[in-house]
Scaffold this active site. Structure first.
Site, PDB file in Angstrom:
ATOM      1  N   ILE A   1      29.717  -2.387 108.146  1.00 13.71           N
ATOM      2  CA  ILE A   1      29.294  -3.258 109.242  1.00 13.71           C
ATOM      3  C   ILE A   1      30.383  -3.347 110.304  1.00 13.71           C
ATOM      4  O   ILE A   1      30.106  -3.267 111.504  1.00 13.71           O
ATOM      5  CB  ILE A   1      28.916  -4.649 108.718  1.00 13.71           C
ATOM      6  CG1 ILE A   1      27.721  -4.552 107.767  1.00 13.71           C
ATOM      7  CG2 ILE A   1      28.608  -5.597 109.879  1.00 13.71           C
ATOM      8  CD1 ILE A   1      27.360  -5.863 107.090  1.00 13.71           C
TER       9      ILE A   1
ATOM     10  N   SER B   1      29.146 -13.024 108.789  1.00 16.81           N
ATOM     11  CA  SER B   1      29.385 -12.585 107.413  1.00 16.81           C
ATOM     12  C   SER B   1      29.084 -13.695 106.412  1.00 16.81           C
ATOM     13  O   SER B   1      27.987 -13.776 105.870  1.00 16.81           O
ATOM     14  CB  SER B   1      30.826 -12.094 107.254  1.00 16.81           C
ATOM     15  OG  SER B   1      31.047 -11.604 105.948  1.00 16.81           O
ATOM     16  N   ARG B   2      30.046 -14.582 106.177  1.00 16.11           N
ATOM     17  CA  ARG B   2      29.855 -15.713 105.273  1.00 16.11           C
ATOM     18  C   ARG B   2      30.518 -16.945 105.874  1.00 16.11           C
ATOM     19  O   ARG B   2      31.628 -16.877 106.420  1.00 16.11           O
ATOM     20  CB  ARG B   2      30.449 -15.435 103.886  1.00 16.11           C
ATOM     21  CG  ARG B   2      29.647 -14.429 103.045  1.00 16.11           C
ATOM     22  CD  ARG B   2      28.284 -14.978 102.678  1.00 16.11           C
ATOM     23  NE  ARG B   2      27.505 -14.062 101.846  1.00 16.11           N
ATOM     24  CZ  ARG B   2      26.647 -13.174 102.304  1.00 16.11           C
ATOM     25  NH1 ARG B   2      26.479 -13.048 103.626  1.00 16.11           N
ATOM     26  NH2 ARG B   2      25.962 -12.399 101.499  1.00 16.11           N
TER      27      ARG B   2
ATOM     28  N   GLU C   1      25.754 -24.132 104.270  1.00 20.83           N
ATOM     29  CA  GLU C   1      24.383 -23.854 104.712  1.00 20.83           C
ATOM     30  C   GLU C   1      23.343 -23.978 103.607  1.00 20.83           C
ATOM     31  O   GLU C   1      22.153 -24.144 103.883  1.00 20.83           O
ATOM     32  CB  GLU C   1      24.302 -22.457 105.316  1.00 20.83           C
ATOM     33  CG  GLU C   1      24.474 -21.320 104.324  1.00 20.83           C
ATOM     34  CD  GLU C   1      24.432 -19.962 105.012  1.00 20.83           C
ATOM     35  OE1 GLU C   1      23.626 -19.128 104.593  1.00 20.83           O
ATOM     36  OE2 GLU C   1      25.217 -19.743 105.966  1.00 20.83           O
TER      37      GLU C   1
END
Length: 334
Positions: free
Chosen positions: A154, A232-233, A262
């Site tokens: 990515i 990403s995270r 989240e």
């Protein structure tokens, strides 16, 4: 055999049913796997979960007691799974180790350009027939410096787009990517990247070593007019520290497709609820912040690849095969 799939979006359901056709029946649920919903899996040998599933000790115990043997997660990340507990319980856990990197890379650039050129603010104005340009000035990206944390598939795709913009390329990773070097990327330490980059994009996995890799110290060293993007995270950024910096009027823009708390929020309709997360509630009030709901991967190309790999993981499990997707190798029970 019927497979139970948790957290299936409405757009995803027909793709799931088509992919499993001819192999197994699949029961798609829109609810996410957690401690409350885990009992639904009783009697299902194979379940599939989404990235926002909760697979802690209690959930895994419930799954194992109900007869589940395989957990096929439809994501690359697996920080939501207690792998040690899964192995102790004899569960097999598989993930999707690869899918279209372009989906996430392109969306990261969508966030970057949206906050740079004030697209959301402009769109909201024109809906009210307000066509002023005040407050909408952005910057050319050509000639400016981009910092890419994580230059895997990515990160490389993101870098190729940055190269197309004509940007100077800085990178950080534990291993250099020759393809990025060939594009002109210079690998530097994180501190220099944070200091020099005009645009910073995160593409590293969430591990103990990378949790809050963008913390208060890193945020303070960034340029006041920097752009920060995270697709990403969420746990890569210390959100409370970020809010503190935003309160000081810093950063041209921040684009977040993920958020460290989240789970229980993203992918759900909370529009009629009182959001108890004060940090998130404050974050979305900043005019230079754009938050989206973990949708970077959400293209028909990427989701189709994720589902196809999930089907392959199920078939491999039943045949006793182990691929690179298996996180916890466990002998299938017959």
């Amino acid at each position: 055999m019927e497979i139970l799939a948790f957290g299936v979006q409405s757009d995803e359901k027909p793709l799931m049913e088509k992919a499993f056709a001819g192999h197994h029946e699949v029961r798609c649920l829109d609810v996410f796997l957690n401690e409350d919903t885990a009992p639904i899996a009783a009697g299902y040998e194979i379940i599939s979960t989404s990235v926002n599933a909760t697979l802690n000790n209690r959930v895994l115990q419930t799954l194992a007691a109900g007869g589940t043997h395989l957990i096929a997660q439809r994501s690359t990340g697996f920080n939501n799974i207690d792998l040690e507990v899964a192995e102790r319980l004899g569960l097999t856990v598989a993930r999707v180790s690869y899918y279209s990197p372009y989906a996430v890379a392109e969306f990261a650039w969508t966030l970057a350009t949206a906050v740079n050129r004030r697209i959301v603010r402009a769109s909201n104005r024109t809906r009210d027939f307000d066509f002023r340009l005040d407050g909408l000035m952005g910057r050319d990206l050509r000639g400016r410096t981009v910092g890419v944390l994580g230059t895997g598939k990515i990160g490389e795709a993101f870098t190729r787009i940055a190269h197309g913009f004509g940007m100077k390329l800085l990178g950080w990773d534990i291993v250099e990517n020759p393809a990025c070097v060939e594009l002109g990327m210079k690998y530097v330490d994180k501190e220099r990247l944070f200091t020099e980059a005009d645009l910073i994009s995160l593409h590293v996995p969430l591990l103990p070593a990378t949790e809050h890799i963008v913390g208060s110290a890193a945020l303070r060293t960034m340029k006041d007019d920097a752009i920060l993007v995270n697709s990403s995270r969420g746990g890569l950024i210390d959100t409370k520290a970020l809010v503190s910096e935003l309160r000081e009027g810093r950063f041209t823009g921040v684009g977040l497709d993920v958020y460290e708390a989240e789970a229980g929020l993203f992918f759900l309709d909370k529009s009629l609820d009182v959001v108890e997360d004060d940090t998130l509630a404050r974050l979305v009030t900043f005019p230079n912040v754009l938050v989206t709901s973990h949708q970077a991967y959400y293209t028909v190309d990427a989701v189709s690849q994720i589902i196809e790999t999930t089907v392959a993981n199920v078939l491999d499990y039943q045949a006793g095969r182990r691929s690179e997707n298996v996180l916890v190798p466990s002998v299938p029970k017959t």
